[in-house]
Design a protein around this motif. Structure first.
Motif, PDB file in Angstrom:
ATOM      1  N   MET A   1      67.216  27.175 -32.025  1.00 40.78           N
ATOM      2  CA  MET A   1      67.099  28.340 -31.160  1.00 40.78           C
ATOM      3  C   MET A   1      68.210  29.306 -31.532  1.00 40.78           C
ATOM      4  N   GLY A   2      67.836  30.495 -31.996  1.00 42.01           N
ATOM      5  CA  GLY A   2      68.799  31.522 -32.380  1.00 42.01           C
ATOM      6  C   GLY A   2      68.849  32.631 -31.351  1.00 42.01           C
ATOM      7  N   ILE A   3      69.663  32.465 -30.333  1.00 42.45           N
ATOM      8  CA  ILE A   3      69.762  33.466 -29.262  1.00 42.45           C
ATOM      9  C   ILE A   3      70.700  34.583 -29.706  1.00 42.45           C
ATOM     10  N   THR A   4      70.247  35.807 -29.507  1.00 45.94           N
ATOM     11  CA  THR A   4      71.100  36.960 -29.786  1.00 45.94           C
ATOM     12  C   THR A   4      71.347  37.694 -28.467  1.00 45.94           C
ATOM     13  N   TYR A   5      72.478  38.389 -28.401  1.00 46.84           N
ATOM     14  CA  TYR A   5      72.892  39.082 -27.187  1.00 46.84           C
ATOM     15  C   TYR A   5      73.141  40.547 -27.502  1.00 46.84           C
ATOM     16  N   THR A   6      72.819  41.397 -26.536  1.00 48.56           N
ATOM     17  CA  THR A   6      73.037  42.826 -26.737  1.00 48.56           C
ATOM     18  C   THR A   6      73.290  43.526 -25.408  1.00 48.56           C
ATOM     19  N   ASP A   7      74.016  44.633 -25.476  1.00 49.70           N
ATOM     20  CA  ASP A   7      74.183  45.477 -24.292  1.00 49.70           C
ATOM     21  C   ASP A   7      73.288  46.709 -24.393  1.00 49.70           C
ATOM     22  N   LYS A   8      72.432  46.745 -25.392  1.00 52.07           N
ATOM     23  CA  LYS A   8      71.480  47.840 -25.544  1.00 52.07           C
ATOM     24  C   LYS A   8      70.294  47.576 -24.611  1.00 52.07           C
ATOM     25  N   LYS A   9      69.843  48.593 -23.946  1.00 52.73           N
ATOM     26  CA  LYS A   9      68.750  48.462 -22.984  1.00 52.73           C
ATOM     27  C   LYS A   9      67.406  48.609 -23.706  1.00 52.73           C
ATOM     28  N   LYS A  10      67.085  47.615 -24.519  1.00 53.64           N
ATOM     29  CA  LYS A  10      65.881  47.671 -25.338  1.00 53.64           C
ATOM     30  C   LYS A  10      64.697  46.923 -24.719  1.00 53.64           C
ATOM     31  N   PHE A  11      64.875  46.389 -23.532  1.00 53.07           N
ATOM     32  CA  PHE A  11      63.817  45.634 -22.872  1.00 53.07           C
ATOM     33  C   PHE A  11      62.718  46.567 -22.355  1.00 53.07           C
ATOM     34  N   THR A  12      61.525  46.037 -22.246  1.00 53.83           N
ATOM     35  CA  THR A  12      60.380  46.803 -21.743  1.00 53.83           C
ATOM     36  C   THR A  12      60.055  46.361 -20.321  1.00 53.83           C
ATOM     37  N   LYS A  13      59.193  47.103 -19.664  1.00 58.51           N
ATOM     38  CA  LYS A  13      58.754  46.727 -18.316  1.00 58.51           C
ATOM     39  C   LYS A  13      58.118  45.343 -18.332  1.00 58.51           C
ATOM     40  N   GLU A  14      57.288  45.094 -19.333  1.00 61.53           N
ATOM     41  CA  GLU A  14      56.592  43.809 -19.404  1.00 61.53           C
ATOM     42  C   GLU A  14      57.562  42.658 -19.655  1.00 61.53           C
ATOM     43  N   ARG A  15      58.527  42.857 -20.537  1.00 61.30           N
ATOM     44  CA  ARG A  15      59.503  41.788 -20.820  1.00 61.30           C
ATOM     45  C   ARG A  15      60.333  41.460 -19.584  1.00 61.30           C
ATOM     46  N   THR A  16      60.764  42.482 -18.857  1.00 58.51           N
ATOM     47  CA  THR A  16      61.560  42.220 -17.654  1.00 58.51           C
ATOM     48  C   THR A  16      60.692  41.574 -16.574  1.00 58.51           C
ATOM     49  N   ARG A  17      59.461  42.027 -16.450  1.00 59.43           N
ATOM     50  CA  ARG A  17      58.553  41.412 -15.476  1.00 59.43           C
ATOM     51  C   ARG A  17      58.399  39.924 -15.762  1.00 59.43           C
ATOM     52  N   GLN A  18      58.170  39.577 -17.027  1.00 56.10           N
ATOM     53  CA  GLN A  18      57.994  38.179 -17.403  1.00 56.10           C
ATOM     54  C   GLN A  18      59.235  37.352 -17.080  1.00 56.10           C
ATOM     55  N   LEU A  19      60.413  37.877 -17.399  1.00 58.56           N
ATOM     56  CA  LEU A  19      61.646  37.142 -17.144  1.00 58.56           C
ATOM     57  C   LEU A  19      61.852  36.929 -15.643  1.00 58.56           C
ATOM     58  N   PHE A  20      61.721  37.978 -14.866  1.00 62.98           N
ATOM     59  CA  PHE A  20      61.965  37.870 -13.429  1.00 62.98           C
ATOM     60  C   PHE A  20      60.927  36.978 -12.749  1.00 62.98           C
ATOM     61  N   ARG A  21      59.687  37.029 -13.196  1.00 63.45           N
ATOM     62  CA  ARG A  21      58.658  36.149 -12.631  1.00 63.45           C
ATOM     63  C   ARG A  21      58.898  34.696 -13.050  1.00 63.45           C
ATOM     64  N   SER A  22      59.474  34.472 -14.233  1.00 67.24           N
ATOM     65  CA  SER A  22      59.722  33.098 -14.688  1.00 67.24           C
ATOM     66  C   SER A  22      60.670  32.355 -13.751  1.00 67.24           C
ATOM     67  N   VAL A  23      61.550  33.088 -13.067  1.00 67.76           N
ATOM     68  CA  VAL A  23      62.472  32.452 -12.117  1.00 67.76           C
ATOM     69  C   VAL A  23      62.004  32.643 -10.670  1.00 67.76           C
ATOM     70  N   GLY A  24      60.821  33.238 -10.495  1.00 64.96           N
ATOM     71  CA  GLY A  24      60.239  33.377  -9.173  1.00 64.96           C
ATOM     72  C   GLY A  24      60.810  34.498  -8.327  1.00 64.96           C
ATOM     73  N   TRP A  25      61.450  35.468  -8.947  1.00 63.61           N
ATOM     74  CA  TRP A  25      62.048  36.565  -8.174  1.00 63.61           C
ATOM     75  C   TRP A  25      60.999  37.625  -7.866  1.00 63.61           C
ATOM     76  N   VAL A  26      60.972  38.053  -6.618  1.00 63.93           N
ATOM     77  CA  VAL A  26      59.973  39.010  -6.143  1.00 63.93           C
ATOM     78  C   VAL A  26      60.076  40.349  -6.868  1.00 63.93           C
ATOM     79  N   SER A  27      61.249  40.700  -7.356  1.00 64.81           N
ATOM     80  CA  SER A  27      61.395  41.984  -8.063  1.00 64.81           C
ATOM     81  C   SER A  27      60.505  42.050  -9.300  1.00 64.81           C
ATOM     82  N   GLY A  28      60.098  40.902  -9.822  1.00 65.85           N
ATOM     83  CA  GLY A  28      59.183  40.880 -10.951  1.00 65.85           C
ATOM     84  C   GLY A  28      57.796  41.402 -10.615  1.00 65.85           C
TER      85      GLY A  28
END
Length: 136
Positions: free
Chosen positions: A1-28
């Motif tokens: 697993m090659g995890i990379t980190y960034t402070d650039k705001k390159k995420f999309t609406k869909e990517r953030t939705r998927q992440l937030f829903r994966s942990v069950g947060w309503v904001s997703g």
């Protein structure tokens, strides 16, 4: 697993939705608002496995005195690999501030933050208003 980190705001609406829903947060459930909030945040530090958003920390600050680490989340499939600990290191950006504060959503997460230098406020009490515009 090659995890990379960034402070650039390159995420999309869909990517953030998927992440937030994966942990069950309503904001997703509100991808437009979530994306707008993240784009307007002082700092967002994210973790990526290729083009998959697997973790994120959001910090709001007043540019001088207080930085508020609003949340740290990691996709459950990627938990246990030190990603959250790496994300919390965003606190180094705020080392000259008087305070860096965090309010864990669940008390069970307090030990994680303590491990990373945070201490429980002596007489602190977390408070919030949920959905202030809704009629009760």
């Amino acid at each position: 697993m090659g995890i990379t980190y960034t402070d650039k705001k390159k995420f999309t609406k869909e990517r953030t939705r998927q992440l937030f829903r994966s942990v069950g947060w309503v904001s997703g459930k509100h991808p437009e608002r979530l994306h707008k909030a993240l784009m307007g945040s002082s700092t967002v530090f994210s973790a990526w496995d290729g083009d998959r958003l697997v973790g994120l920390v959001r910090v709001l600050d007043d540019t001088e005195m207080v930085a508020y680490m609003h949340y740290v989340l990691v996709d459950p499939e990627y938990q246990g690999y030190g990603i959250a600990g790496h994300l919390v290191m965003v606190k180094e950006k705020y080392c000259d501030y008087l305070y860096i504060e965090v309010m864990p959503e669940e008390s069970k997460n307090a030990t994680f933050y303590q491990k990373h230098g945070f201490s429980i406020m002596e007489d602190g009490v977390a408070m919030q208003i949920r959905n202030p515009g809704e009629r009760r």
